[in-house]
Design an enzyme around this catalytic site. Structure first.
Site, PDB file in Angstrom:
ATOM      1  N   CYS A   2      34.892   9.450 -12.644  1.00 31.81           N
ATOM      2  CA  CYS A   2      35.646  10.629 -13.026  1.00 31.81           C
ATOM      3  C   CYS A   2      37.132  10.371 -12.893  1.00 31.81           C
ATOM      4  O   CYS A   2      37.564   9.262 -12.582  1.00 31.81           O
ATOM      5  CB  CYS A   2      35.260  11.809 -12.129  1.00 31.81           C
ATOM      6  N   ARG A  50      34.950  14.957 -15.430  1.00 30.30           N
ATOM      7  CA  ARG A  50      33.691  14.320 -15.058  1.00 30.30           C
ATOM      8  C   ARG A  50      33.096  13.448 -16.158  1.00 30.30           C
ATOM      9  O   ARG A  50      33.010  13.863 -17.308  1.00 30.30           O
ATOM     10  CB  ARG A  50      32.655  15.387 -14.666  1.00 30.30           C
ATOM     11  N   LEU A  51      32.702  12.246 -15.766  1.00 32.33           N
ATOM     12  CA  LEU A  51      31.819  11.396 -16.556  1.00 32.33           C
ATOM     13  C   LEU A  51      30.478  11.426 -15.832  1.00 32.33           C
ATOM     14  O   LEU A  51      30.323  10.837 -14.763  1.00 32.33           O
ATOM     15  CB  LEU A  51      32.349   9.966 -16.636  1.00 32.33           C
ATOM     16  N   ASN A  73      35.800  10.767  -7.380  1.00 33.49           N
ATOM     17  CA  ASN A  73      35.654   9.741  -8.418  1.00 33.49           C
ATOM     18  C   ASN A  73      34.953   8.546  -7.789  1.00 33.49           C
ATOM     19  O   ASN A  73      35.471   7.955  -6.840  1.00 33.49           O
ATOM     20  CB  ASN A  73      37.038   9.335  -8.943  1.00 33.49           C
ATOM     21  N   GLY A  74      33.775   8.181  -8.318  1.00 37.30           N
ATOM     22  CA  GLY A  74      33.118   6.989  -7.794  1.00 37.30           C
ATOM     23  C   GLY A  74      31.608   7.074  -7.798  1.00 37.30           C
ATOM     24  O   GLY A  74      31.009   7.949  -8.423  1.00 37.30           O
ATOM     25  N   GLU A  75      31.009   6.153  -7.075  1.00 37.68           N
ATOM     26  CA  GLU A  75      29.560   6.103  -6.896  1.00 37.68           C
ATOM     27  C   GLU A  75      29.264   5.667  -5.461  1.00 37.68           C
ATOM     28  O   GLU A  75      29.893   4.718  -4.959  1.00 37.68           O
ATOM     29  CB  GLU A  75      28.911   5.092  -7.854  1.00 37.68           C
ATOM     30  N   ASP A  98      25.580  12.515  -5.673  1.00 38.87           N
ATOM     31  CA  ASP A  98      26.216  12.010  -4.460  1.00 38.87           C
ATOM     32  C   ASP A  98      27.409  12.851  -4.030  1.00 38.87           C
ATOM     33  O   ASP A  98      27.835  12.779  -2.869  1.00 38.87           O
ATOM     34  CB  ASP A  98      26.610  10.539  -4.624  1.00 38.87           C
ATOM     35  N   SER A 372      29.038  -5.616 -13.904  1.00 34.11           N
ATOM     36  CA  SER A 372      29.820  -6.801 -14.238  1.00 34.11           C
ATOM     37  C   SER A 372      29.997  -7.716 -13.027  1.00 34.11           C
ATOM     38  O   SER A 372      29.903  -7.275 -11.884  1.00 34.11           O
ATOM     39  CB  SER A 372      31.189  -6.353 -14.774  1.00 34.11           C
TER      40      SER A 372
END
Length: 607
Positions: A2, A50-51, A73-75, A98, A372
């Site tokens: 995000c 938000r994504l 923003n993140g995971e 999360d 990646s």
């Protein structure tokens, strides 16, 4: 993934700043195209784009629990472990995202919750009762977070561009910032936002802003520890950590793929991901990048010993992935040098940035998440400067050993303290390197090299990955940046890490039974670049546009004769500008990026 931002002030009614809030939100749109959320109160505004990746139907932000409101923003890759711990403490959950876990973890443990997290993140928690803001960033610095304090106004955002949307924050660059652009770029010091008013929250740090004052503390730093495991134990431990990190990062509620170059790092990730998908009855999607007619113009060199295309089919067939090779148009790669500057917010890695931006845009048509192989080289000693004894002990940044090339493009007398500034930043990094008393001179130097790569070269690549992917609304995960791997590799003896004298030797040995021999022991080849003269011709045209413009500040800084000579013969540049990938054509493209960065931001230089 995000985009986040916020503004705080005891003297400004944020309800009267909706135009500014809208501009900030718009500047974050590509980072979060799926939803927009805001909390606007007289004294504070929180902004979120938000994504959606996990639990797309829920997890809207800002999210509030008790007196705390979070934007994130993140995971987080150990979400379930933390969720279960909180459930045992009596917490209940309404979503599977999360964000809710982070919010309730902060509610229970405050800043101590950071020590429990495995993930990539930057988030803010507003305490409405106490008028207190908490900001934090992941240990390695995968996700960005910038801030500014000006005239009793505190602002923060995922992008520098967002902060420049605030009227009080001026696009001014002083001598230090100009040194960072010309003498260090595309790298910048940790904590710097290049612009005079903007700073970066360092990786592994958190900040409290309360009663008009900010305080930064670190919750994580590398520590020197004795390595007590045998070679066999180290091999097994390395394989476990890498495998566990990759598997944790394959969780997604939206389509996921991997980047596959045919090199060791992406092959390990894709192999593990393919097995994970096969167990679920699915086929992994993989992607590679190349350039039109690159086979025709490729020339083997010490830095580019072979082509990725010779190896991609081998590994794709071996793991059974559904593979797609994206071939980029060279004129578009040149044109996108400008777009990539806007995406990064600063001059960057030129065609290495622009090609990744185009690559990510193509992948986004099919997938929302990619995995990646970045950062294995920094962590496991993959670069030539780790192995060249003539370079190893030089008292300088190994990827940019001389400022001669940089000075040659500038007018005489500009940035007189530039070399001293670079040296100061180098020494600051070396000075903070943690050692053991028992370390030999060589062991100390290898730790210093690790820190230099972690804080500089790796940060530059992480900024590139985040900016280009999020500009494409694509989330890219980097499993080798798991802090457990970084901590373990930092204390691994060099003779084990460089097994059989090879770059990333321990990593090769750990996975040699899982991959084809030609892949495991392939000599390292960097990110693919274009060799097509069309690209260089386009960059030369763009450079001429820069040199012809006598109205901007750059015309007073550049040595036009030197720059024009590079357009006529880029091979006259004998020293690399930055690492293996920035030479003659890239120096010209970097000048083009500086030009458009100045124009886009109306940069004012303050001396």
């Amino acid at each position: 993934m995000c985009g986040i931002a916020g503004m705080l002030s005891p003297h400004i009614d944020m309800r009267e700043r909706r135009d500014v809030i809208n501009n900030i939100s718009d500047s974050l749109k590509m980072r979060g195209p799926d939803a927009r959320g805001e909390m606007i109160k007289p004294y504070a505004a929180l902004i979120h784009r938000r994504l959606a990746v996990i639990d797309p139907k829920n997890g809207a932000q800002p999210m509030t629990f008790g007196k705390y409101t979070i934007i994130y923003n993140g995971e987080i890759y150990n979400t379930e472990e933390i969720r279960q711990e909180l459930i045992r403490s009596g917490y209940k959950f309404e979503t599977s995202c999360d964000t809710e876990v982070l919010l309730k973890a902060f509610h229970k443990w405050r800043e101590r919750s950071l020590e429990k997290l495995n993930g990539i993140f930057a988030y803010a928690v507003w305490n409405d009762e106490d008028r207190e803001l908490f900001l934090c960033r992941d240990r390695i610095g995968v996700k960005p977070l910038f801030y500014a304090e000006k005239e009793e106004l505190f602002c923060f955002a995922s992008r520098i561009k967002s902060l420049l949307s605030v009227p009080e924050i001026k696009p001014q660059v002083d001598e230090n910032g100009l040194n960072e652009i010309f003498m260090l770029g595309p790298a910048k010091p940790i904590g710097s936002g290049v612009f005079r008013d903007i700073k970066e929250l360092p990786p592994g740090a958190y900040m409290y802003f309360r009663q008009g004052k900010s305080e930064i503390k670190y919750y994580w730093k590398l520590k020197a520890r004795k390595h007590n495991e045998s070679f066999t134990e180290t091999l097994e431990h390395t394989k476990f950590l890498v495998t566990d990190s990759i598997r944790r990062q394959l969780v997604s509620d939206v389509p996921l793929c991997t980047f596959l170059s045919g090199g060791l790092d992406s092959s390990i990730i894709s192999m593990i991901a393919a097995k994970y998908y096969c167990d679920k009855g699915k086929t992994l999607q993989t992607y590679s990048v190349d350039y039109e007619d690159n086979d025709k113009y490729f020339t083997e060199s010490i830095f580019q010993p072979n082509k990725d295309s010779d190896y991609i089919g081998i590994i794709s067939d071996f793991i059974g992935s559904k593979h797609k090779n994206i071939v980029l148009d060279n004129r578009q790669v040149a044109k996108a040098v400008i777009d990539s500057t806007y995406a990064r917010g600063l001059p960057g890695f030129t065609d290495v940035d622009s090609s990744l931006l185009l690559f990510c845009r193509q992948i986004k048509k099919d997938c929302t998440v990619a995995v990646s192989g970045e950062c294995a080289d920094e962590i496991f000693g993959g670069y030539p400067w780790y192995h060249n004894k003539d370079i190893l002990f030089e008292d300088c940044f190994p990827w940019s050993r001389s400022g001669n090339v940089r000075r040659s493009i500038l007018k005489r007398g500009l940035l007189p303290k530039g070399d001293e500034y670079v040296r100061e930043k180098y020494r600051e990094t070396v000075a903070k390197t943690p050692y053991l008393e028992s370390d030999t001179k060589f062991e100390k130097r290898m730790r210093e090299m690790f820190m230099l790569n972690l804080d500089w070269f790796m940060q530059t690549l992480l900024v590139r990955k985040d900016a280009m992917s999020m500009e494409s609304s694509l989330e890219v995960r980097v499993p080798f940046c798991d802090h457990r791997i970084v901590e373990y590799a930092y204390n691994m003896p060099w003779e084990i890490k460089s097994f059989e004298g090879r770059e990333k030797g321990i990593l090769r040995r750990a996975f040699e039974r899982d991959l084809p021999t030609s892949i495991v022991w392939r000599k390292k080849s960097p990110y693919p670049k274009t060799f097509n003269p069309i690209y260089f011709d386009e960059i030369c045209k763009m450079t001429e546009t820069v040199l012809s413009d006598k109205t901007g500040p750059l015309s007073e800084m550049l040595n036009a004769d030197t720059v024009r000579a590079l357009t006529e013969n880029p091979d006259t540049l004998k020293e690399p500008w930055y690492g293996q990938l920035m030479r003659g054509p890239q120096v010209l493209a970097y000048i083009v990026q500086i030009y458009y960065w100045i124009k886009d931001n109306n940069v004012e230089f303050i001396f």
